[in-house]
Design a protein around this motif. Structure first.
Motif, PDB file in Angstrom:
ATOM      1  N   ARG A 187       0.074   3.058  -3.458  1.00  0.00           N
ATOM      2  CA  ARG A 187      -1.071   4.049  -3.549  1.00  0.00           C
ATOM      3  C   ARG A 187      -0.884   5.410  -4.241  1.00  0.00           C
ATOM      4  O   ARG A 187      -1.807   5.758  -4.958  1.00  0.00           O
ATOM      5  CB  ARG A 187      -1.233   4.401  -2.073  1.00  0.00           C
ATOM      6  CG  ARG A 187      -2.688   5.392  -1.855  1.00  0.00           C
ATOM      7  CD  ARG A 187      -2.642   5.780  -0.270  1.00  0.00           C
ATOM      8  NE  ARG A 187      -3.386   4.733   0.419  1.00  0.00           N
ATOM      9  CZ  ARG A 187      -4.805   4.578   0.394  1.00  0.00           C
ATOM     10  NH1 ARG A 187      -5.473   5.420  -0.568  1.00  0.00           N
ATOM     11  NH2 ARG A 187      -5.401   3.797   1.190  1.00  0.00           N
ATOM     12  N   GLU A 229       0.838  -1.048   0.025  1.00  0.00           N
ATOM     13  CA  GLU A 229       0.006   0.041   0.090  1.00  0.00           C
ATOM     14  C   GLU A 229       0.871   1.296  -0.201  1.00  0.00           C
ATOM     15  O   GLU A 229       0.544   2.251  -0.938  1.00  0.00           O
ATOM     16  CB  GLU A 229      -0.974  -0.146   1.078  1.00  0.00           C
ATOM     17  CG  GLU A 229      -1.776   1.188   1.331  1.00  0.00           C
ATOM     18  CD  GLU A 229      -2.975   1.401   2.576  1.00  0.00           C
ATOM     19  OE1 GLU A 229      -3.404   2.255   2.696  1.00  0.00           O
ATOM     20  OE2 GLU A 229      -2.783   0.227   3.093  1.00  0.00           O
ATOM     21  N   ARG A 282     -14.838   1.003 -10.812  1.00  0.00           N
ATOM     22  CA  ARG A 282     -14.452  -0.563 -11.005  1.00  0.00           C
ATOM     23  C   ARG A 282     -15.346  -1.113 -11.811  1.00  0.00           C
ATOM     24  O   ARG A 282     -14.738  -2.029 -12.698  1.00  0.00           O
ATOM     25  CB  ARG A 282     -14.537  -0.937  -9.667  1.00  0.00           C
ATOM     26  CG  ARG A 282     -14.030  -2.519  -9.410  1.00  0.00           C
ATOM     27  CD  ARG A 282     -14.127  -2.979  -8.014  1.00  0.00           C
ATOM     28  NE  ARG A 282     -13.854  -4.575  -8.049  1.00  0.00           N
ATOM     29  CZ  ARG A 282     -15.105  -5.245  -7.747  1.00  0.00           C
ATOM     30  NH1 ARG A 282     -16.127  -4.781  -7.230  1.00  0.00           N
ATOM     31  NH2 ARG A 282     -14.672  -6.464  -7.391  1.00  0.00           N
ATOM     32  N   HIS A 332      -9.460  -0.402  -5.714  1.00  0.00           N
ATOM     33  CA  HIS A 332     -10.668  -0.311  -5.014  1.00  0.00           C
ATOM     34  C   HIS A 332     -10.567  -0.739  -3.525  1.00  0.00           C
ATOM     35  O   HIS A 332     -11.373   0.067  -2.945  1.00  0.00           O
ATOM     36  CB  HIS A 332     -11.677  -1.429  -6.035  1.00  0.00           C
ATOM     37  CG  HIS A 332     -13.010  -1.460  -5.264  1.00  0.00           C
ATOM     38  ND1 HIS A 332     -13.482  -2.279  -4.675  1.00  0.00           N
ATOM     39  CD2 HIS A 332     -14.340  -0.443  -5.440  1.00  0.00           C
ATOM     40  CE1 HIS A 332     -14.653  -1.976  -4.013  1.00  0.00           C
ATOM     41  NE2 HIS A 332     -15.162  -0.899  -4.828  1.00  0.00           N
ATOM     42  N   LEU A 381      -8.369  -0.142  -1.693  1.00  0.00           N
ATOM     43  CA  LEU A 381      -7.579   1.107  -0.768  1.00  0.00           C
ATOM     44  C   LEU A 381      -8.333   2.295  -1.084  1.00  0.00           C
ATOM     45  O   LEU A 381      -7.947   3.470  -0.695  1.00  0.00           O
ATOM     46  CB  LEU A 381      -6.142   1.283  -1.628  1.00  0.00           C
ATOM     47  CG  LEU A 381      -5.037   0.351  -1.532  1.00  0.00           C
ATOM     48  CD1 LEU A 381      -3.787   0.576  -2.056  1.00  0.00           C
ATOM     49  CD2 LEU A 381      -5.023  -0.110  -0.044  1.00  0.00           C
ATOM     50  N   GLY A 382      -9.452   2.263  -1.755  1.00  0.00           N
ATOM     51  CA  GLY A 382     -10.416   3.311  -1.924  1.00  0.00           C
ATOM     52  C   GLY A 382      -9.901   4.504  -2.655  1.00  0.00           C
ATOM     53  O   GLY A 382     -10.272   5.596  -3.049  1.00  0.00           O
ATOM     54  N   ALA A 383      -9.205   3.952  -3.844  1.00  0.00           N
ATOM     55  CA  ALA A 383      -8.490   4.653  -4.674  1.00  0.00           C
ATOM     56  C   ALA A 383      -9.471   5.300  -6.146  1.00  0.00           C
ATOM     57  O   ALA A 383      -9.502   5.973  -6.842  1.00  0.00           O
ATOM     58  CB  ALA A 383      -7.111   4.583  -5.330  1.00  0.00           C
ATOM     59  N   SER A 388     -13.882   4.245  -7.283  1.00  0.00           N
ATOM     60  CA  SER A 388     -15.317   3.964  -6.584  1.00  0.00           C
ATOM     61  C   SER A 388     -15.666   2.603  -7.124  1.00  0.00           C
ATOM     62  O   SER A 388     -15.207   2.173  -7.967  1.00  0.00           O
ATOM     63  CB  SER A 388     -16.004   5.125  -6.957  1.00  0.00           C
ATOM     64  OG  SER A 388     -16.430   5.005  -8.255  1.00  0.00           O
TER      65      SER A 388
END
Length: 190
Positions: A78, A74, A118, A108, A110-112, A114
């Motif tokens: 990231r 991560e 995706r 996805h 890691l919230g990078a 939505s």
């Protein structure tokens, strides 16, 4: 750990692993491209590390999370997971040696990206016929372990014979060994 390449005669199974006494064994489908193979090996390693004593209902998710962090830490990846176009994902695939789908799943998780981004990505892959065979997979060179060969070379450089190296590492005479390089003779060049 013993890793065995095996043609599973189906693309539906990527790999499996188990402990045989004190020895970890991973079977991996030899039909897979390098990017999928790397993720499968890391996933199976996750099973061996985390699930040899304790298993719960979420073992596949845990092994996948292990593989993702192992191959795409991560703190390193990231910053690279911004503005993920297909071209950008293809570039990252070449850099990280994993599939575009694995990169999207990591982004996805890691919230990078939505859930909608995706989903749109997978629709684009499907329209292009890339879900099962992504572009760029054929340009990733197969990985070959080098540790055993370098240990064998160091032992040979220290003066041990092939027979002594075989005995030291427990390989029967006449059997192939990653610790002993293939004999190379002189070849006539015309």
């Amino acid at each position: 750990m013993l890793v065995v390449d095996q043609d599973f005669s189906t693309p539906r199974i990527d790999g499996m692993s188990q402990w045989a006494g004190d020895h970890a064994i991973i079977l991996v489908n030899s039909r897979m491209p390098t990017d999928r193979r790397r993720l499968t090996l890391a996933h199976e390693l996750g099973h061996l590390v985390m699930h040899s004593q304790h298993q719960d209902e979420d073992v596949e998710t845990q092994a996948s999370a292990f593989a993702a962090e192992f191959l795409m830490p991560e703190h390193v990846i990231r910053p690279q997971l911004r503005a993920l176009t297909l071209g950008r994902l293809l570039d990252l695939k070449q850099e990280w040696g994993v599939s575009m789908q694995a990169l999207m799943e990591r982004a996805h998780a890691l919230g990078a990206v939505s859930a909608q981004e995706r989903q749109d990505f997978y629709k684009r892959l499907s329209r292009r016929g890339w879900r099962k065979q992504e572009p760029g997979s054929d340009t990733l060179p197969p990985e070959t372990p080098r540790l055993a060969a370098s240990v064998g070379k160091a032992l040979a450089d220290a003066g041990l014979t092939d027979a002594e190296i075989r005995e030291l590492v427990g390989v029967a005479p006449g059997r192939p060994s990653p610790f002993i390089p293939e004999a190379r003779g002189l070849h006539l060049v015309a």
